[in-house]
Design an enzyme around this catalytic site. Structure first.
Site, PDB file in Angstrom:
ATOM      1  N   ASP A 135     -56.563 -28.523  -5.631  1.00 18.74           N
ATOM      2  CA  ASP A 135     -56.972 -29.050  -6.893  1.00 18.74           C
ATOM      3  C   ASP A 135     -58.187 -29.955  -6.405  1.00 18.74           C
ATOM      4  OD1 ASP A 135     -55.984 -32.408  -5.285  1.00 18.74           O
ATOM      5  OD2 ASP A 135     -55.037 -31.372  -4.789  1.00 18.74           O
ATOM      6  N   LYS A 184     -51.574 -36.114 -10.124  1.00 20.03           N
ATOM      7  CA  LYS A 184     -51.901 -36.612  -8.597  1.00 20.03           C
ATOM      8  C   LYS A 184     -52.996 -38.112  -8.367  1.00 20.03           C
ATOM      9  CE  LYS A 184     -54.424 -35.889  -5.098  1.00 20.03           C
ATOM     10  NZ  LYS A 184     -54.446 -33.984  -4.433  1.00 20.03           N
ATOM     11  N   GLU A 208     -50.080 -41.321  -3.717  1.00 22.62           N
ATOM     12  CA  GLU A 208     -50.116 -40.195  -2.543  1.00 22.62           C
ATOM     13  C   GLU A 208     -50.717 -41.775  -1.847  1.00 22.62           C
ATOM     14  OE1 GLU A 208     -52.479 -36.963  -2.679  1.00 22.62           O
ATOM     15  OE2 GLU A 208     -52.653 -36.834  -0.664  1.00 22.62           O
ATOM     16  N   GLU A 217     -52.962 -41.768   0.991  1.00 27.33           N
ATOM     17  CA  GLU A 217     -52.877 -41.247   2.858  1.00 27.33           C
ATOM     18  C   GLU A 217     -53.927 -42.576   3.377  1.00 27.33           C
ATOM     19  OE1 GLU A 217     -55.332 -38.080   2.436  1.00 27.33           O
ATOM     20  OE2 GLU A 217     -55.037 -37.791   4.596  1.00 27.33           O
ATOM     21  N   LYS A 257     -46.239 -38.628  -2.023  1.00 31.68           N
ATOM     22  CA  LYS A 257     -47.328 -37.944  -0.919  1.00 31.68           C
ATOM     23  C   LYS A 257     -47.836 -38.605   0.508  1.00 31.68           C
ATOM     24  CE  LYS A 257     -51.060 -34.185  -1.430  1.00 31.68           C
ATOM     25  NZ  LYS A 257     -51.194 -33.522  -2.355  1.00 31.68           N
ATOM     26  N   SER A 286     -46.914 -30.793   0.213  1.00 30.79           N
ATOM     27  CA  SER A 286     -47.616 -30.825  -0.835  1.00 30.79           C
ATOM     28  C   SER A 286     -48.859 -30.116  -0.144  1.00 30.79           C
ATOM     29  CB  SER A 286     -47.616 -32.058  -1.627  1.00 30.79           C
ATOM     30  OG  SER A 286     -48.912 -31.973  -2.852  1.00 30.79           O
ATOM     31  N   TYR A 345     -63.208 -35.996   1.378  1.00 29.02           N
ATOM     32  CA  TYR A 345     -62.160 -35.666   0.661  1.00 29.02           C
ATOM     33  C   TYR A 345     -63.106 -34.494  -0.440  1.00 29.02           C
ATOM     34  CZ  TYR A 345     -56.841 -33.665  -1.117  1.00 29.02           C
ATOM     35  OH  TYR A 345     -56.133 -32.997  -1.622  1.00 29.02           O
TER      36      TYR A 345
END
Lengths: 396, 358
Positions: free
Chosen positions: A71, A183, A223, A225, A265, A334, A396
């Site tokens: 993605d 997500k 998620e 992170e 995630k 993932s 990202y």
């Protein structure tokens, strides 16, 4: 596995396995809060999609399989293409994604694929809908729904994740297009604190997104992170992770999120990228499993780890170490870079390399499949696969 | 520090795990002097120290009972008492492989501005008291928080206040070597259905675990003593399987796998009902990463008490009754109870007392 029916079925409204003899409420009443003054009025979780959410989550969290994260936003995909000397055009993005989704037999090891919005509405270079190709491969299509990270005012140079505005109608539209999970990636930075504000915002944003997604039929992947950046040791990561996950689950509960219909995630618990002490896979597994046991309600069906800059082999070894004994939740992967890196380089943008590139993708997918079952042996791994992919200050 | 790592770390984990040993559970014999007085008066026995001692001796020396009991919760007085022959009760337990536990809360008081909701007292001087109890042989503690279901209850204030109290109590215990049993009892009083109870239980447990985590409690060294998820006392009954499903589901949604065991309270269910419900939970298929066992007071002692009636000549009969219930519950932790326990007088009797004050 009849996943074609996953897309065609309409919201199911019959008895859940849990509540014998009692029907779930009607879909027209999606949130039952009787009065603002009666806080303990019965609340309904996930309204009419409850059964489907459970089924989707279980399908994605099936033994020996994990998620291919593909993605990347257009900007990020541009970086990937640039690394092999390709221009960031829609045609090139389409060609690359076609390569990925058409890898023969991918569905043996991959249960779900996260797409960027462009890809959800795209066709392959052969003119078939990307979504249809995935479903035929027995892979559940998912969709990135956040709108990226922006600076968090009043924090210590930290960020927060945008995307709640209009999220209900967007998720409803994505469901129509064939997506069945969503997500949302927010981040927490240890070198910057993290501040209590940043942690709270990350957790609350995830909770709101999760509740809205479930309301519109998408299983939310949650998620938060914890970035690898930093010189901190594994104990510090562990401490921060415990705090973050306590907040996340508390707010998920406050938002009446249906835990049997979510996936997580998380990042694994490792030392920071610039820490002098490295950790073995056994240590990473030990710390990470302890975190999960202390913070994750067993009702959650699947935990799909992100790779966050680990090398392909590292990510696989760590996952394997976590699956040496049975866990109350499916513990899987993932991965984006940790699945795609060698594949991308092998392709190099050339049509004649597509088959070879797809083969490398399958090699990584199979390795991680074995790791999910605790059976990975690491034989025959290439040097490329062992290269670290940590990028300092990675955007990202 | 993410959670307690001090000198009792390993011992706490070992003791908490031991309490959840399959086939074993807890006898809650920690009735305060006032409460035990009610029990004794129900069988026309005077409430004096000797009678209280005699009753507890009857319970703890029942041949075969200690094998079914990983722990016994005591009231402070009992921790220092002995058998008629002069052997300290904690010795009797130790020899039988049963951990002595101690009630450390000081009862409930009302929260101003609420509709009769309460908080639990007992934090002042708790550290010193725990140290003393550890020296006397106690290895786990218990603190009972109480919540009720009503039109506007439990309020967020009551939930927050009780969760915070439990968390403070828990970390103080751990620092002093006692495994804290975390007990957020949601009273069964009311006409609400099982879904309402499930909703409230999930909300309360989520708040409790948030507080425990914020207070750096070592989850692996704790136990949870929740109510089972059931309809209210004035609502129609449901089958044990339905109780089991709702209860386990609530725990799956709130209780991390790090906690080794759940020790259910009986909360007014009859002896047989409590056993059958526990059994159904252990027969249930699906994820259950913790032990599911008992911490019963009334639901273990009721028939025993009636059989004893304060008379020396009834001791054997009373002990037989206790052993029967202990074995039945032991089987229930394995999911093998067939419901054929010799139903003594009182075993099927509901023990519910409206708005029960402990």
């Amino acid at each position: 596995m009849a996943s074609a029916s996953l897309l065609k079925s309409s919201p199911v409204l019959d008895k859940s396995d849990w509540v014998k003899g009692q029907n779930l409420r009607q879909p027209s009443v999606s949130h039952v809060r009787c009065l603002p003054t009666s806080p303990s009025a019965l609340t309904v979780r996930a309204s009419s999609y409850a059964d489907e959410l459970v089924k989707t989550a279980k399908t994605v969290a099936s033994p020996g399989r994990g998620i291919l994260a593909m993605d990347e936003s257009n900007a990020t995909c541009g970086k990937r293409l640039a690394s092999i000397g390709l221009e960031n055009t829609e045609a090139n993005r389409q060609a690359y994604r076609t390569l990925l989704v058409s890898a023969p037999g991918l569905g043996q090891y991959i249960s779900g694929a996260i797409l960027f919005e462009e890809t959800l509405y795209q066709s392959t270079t052969d003119g078939k809908k990307m979504v249809d190709v995935l479903v035929e491969q027995n892979i559940v299509p998912g969709i990135k729904v956040d709108k990226g990270l922006v600076p968090l005012p009043g924090s210590n140079n930290e960020s927060w994740c945008q995307g709640l505005d209009g999220l209900a109608s967007r998720t409803a539209a994505y469901y129509q297009q064939g997506a069945r999970f969503a997500k949302w990636r927010t981040v927490v930075s240890i070198p910057n604190g993290p501040s209590a504000l940043a942690v709270k915002e990350a957790a609350w944003g995830l909770a709101r997104y999760a509740a809205i997604s479930q309301d519109n039929g998408l299983v939310p992947i949650v998620e938060p992170e914890i970035l690898l950046d930093g010189e901190h040791g594994i104990d510090r990561t562990f401490e921060v992770a415990q705090k973050v996950w306590a907040e996340v689950f508390y707010y998920l509960a406050e938002n009446n999120v249906f835990f049997e219909g979510i996936l997580l995630k998380p990042s694994m618990v490792t030392p920071g990228a610039e820490c002098k002490d490295k950790a073995t896979p056994a240590q990473v597994a030990d710390y990470t499993l302890k975190l999960l046991q202390r913070r994750i309600p067993p009702a959650v069906p699947g935990i799909m780890f992100l790779s966050g800059g680990q090398s392909e082999v590292e990510a696989t070894l760590n996952l394997n170490a976590m699956n040496q004994a049975p866990n109350p939740w499916h513990v899987s992967f993932s991965y984006a870079r940790a699945l795609q890196n060698t594949c991308l380089k092998t392709w190099g943008g050339r049509p004649e390399n597509v088959k070879a590139a797809q083969e490398t993708l399958l090699i990584r997918a199979k390795a991680n499949s074995l790791a999910q079952l605790g059976k990975y042996t690491g034989e025959g791994e290439s040097d490329e696969a062992k290269k670290g992919m940590f990028v300092k200050g990675y955007v990202y | 520090m993410s959670c307690y790592k001090g000198k009792y770390h390993d011992e706490l984990i070992a003791n908490a795990t031991y309490i959840g040993t399959p086939g074993k559970g807890i006898l809650a014999a920690d009735e305060s002097t006032g409460t035990i007085g009610k029990r004794l008066s129900s069988i026309n026995v005077e409430n004096n120290e000797e009678n209280r001692r005699a009753l507890r001796e009857l319970l703890f020396t029942t041949p075969g009972a200690l094998e079914c009991l990983s722990g016994i919760i005591l009231f402070e007085e009992t921790l220092y008492q002995k058998t008629a022959a002069g052997k300290p009760f904690v010795e009797v337990m130790k020899e039988g492989g049963t951990l002595p536990g101690i009630k450390v809360d000081k009862g409930t008081v009302e929260l101003a501005g609420t509709n009769g909701e309460t908080t639990t007292q007992g934090l002042d001087g708790l550290a010193q008291r725990c140290q003393k109890y550890y020296e006397a042989g106690a290895r786990f503690a218990k603190w009972r928080a109480v919540l009720k279901i009503g039109a506007n209850e439990p309020s967020q204030l009551a939930i927050n206040e009780n969760a915070n109290g439990l968390a403070r109590y828990a970390i103080i215990c751990q620092e002093n070597g006692l495994v804290p049993i975390v007990e957020p009892e949601i009273l069964v009083d009311g006409s609400h259905d099982i879904n309402k109870c499930a909703d409230v239980t999930e909300r309360v447990l989520a708040a409790c675990y948030k507080a425990l985590n914020d207070h750096h409690v070592l989850l692996e060294g704790t136990l949870l003593k929740p109510n089972m998820v059931t309809p209210g006392s004035d609502a129609p009954k449901v089958s044990p399987e339905v109780v089991a499903e709702h209860t386990v589901r609530a725990l799956l949604r709130t209780m991390p796998a790090a906690v080794p065991a759940v020790v259910f309270l009986s909360g007014g269910q009859s002896e047989e009902e409590a056993t059958v419900n526990l059994n159904a939970m252990n027969k249930l298929k699906g994820k259950k990463p913790w032990s599911l066992t008992f911490s019963f007071g009334r639901a273990l002692q009721q028939s025993t008490l009636k059989a004893w009636a304060g008379k020396e000549e009834n001791v054997k009969k009373a002990q037989d009754a206790l052993l029967t219930r202990c074995k039945a519950n032991s089987e229930a932790t394995l999911g093998t109870y067939k419901g054929d326990a010799n139903l003594a007088e009182g075993a099927a009797e509901s023990l519910h007392v409206k708005d029960y004050k402990y």
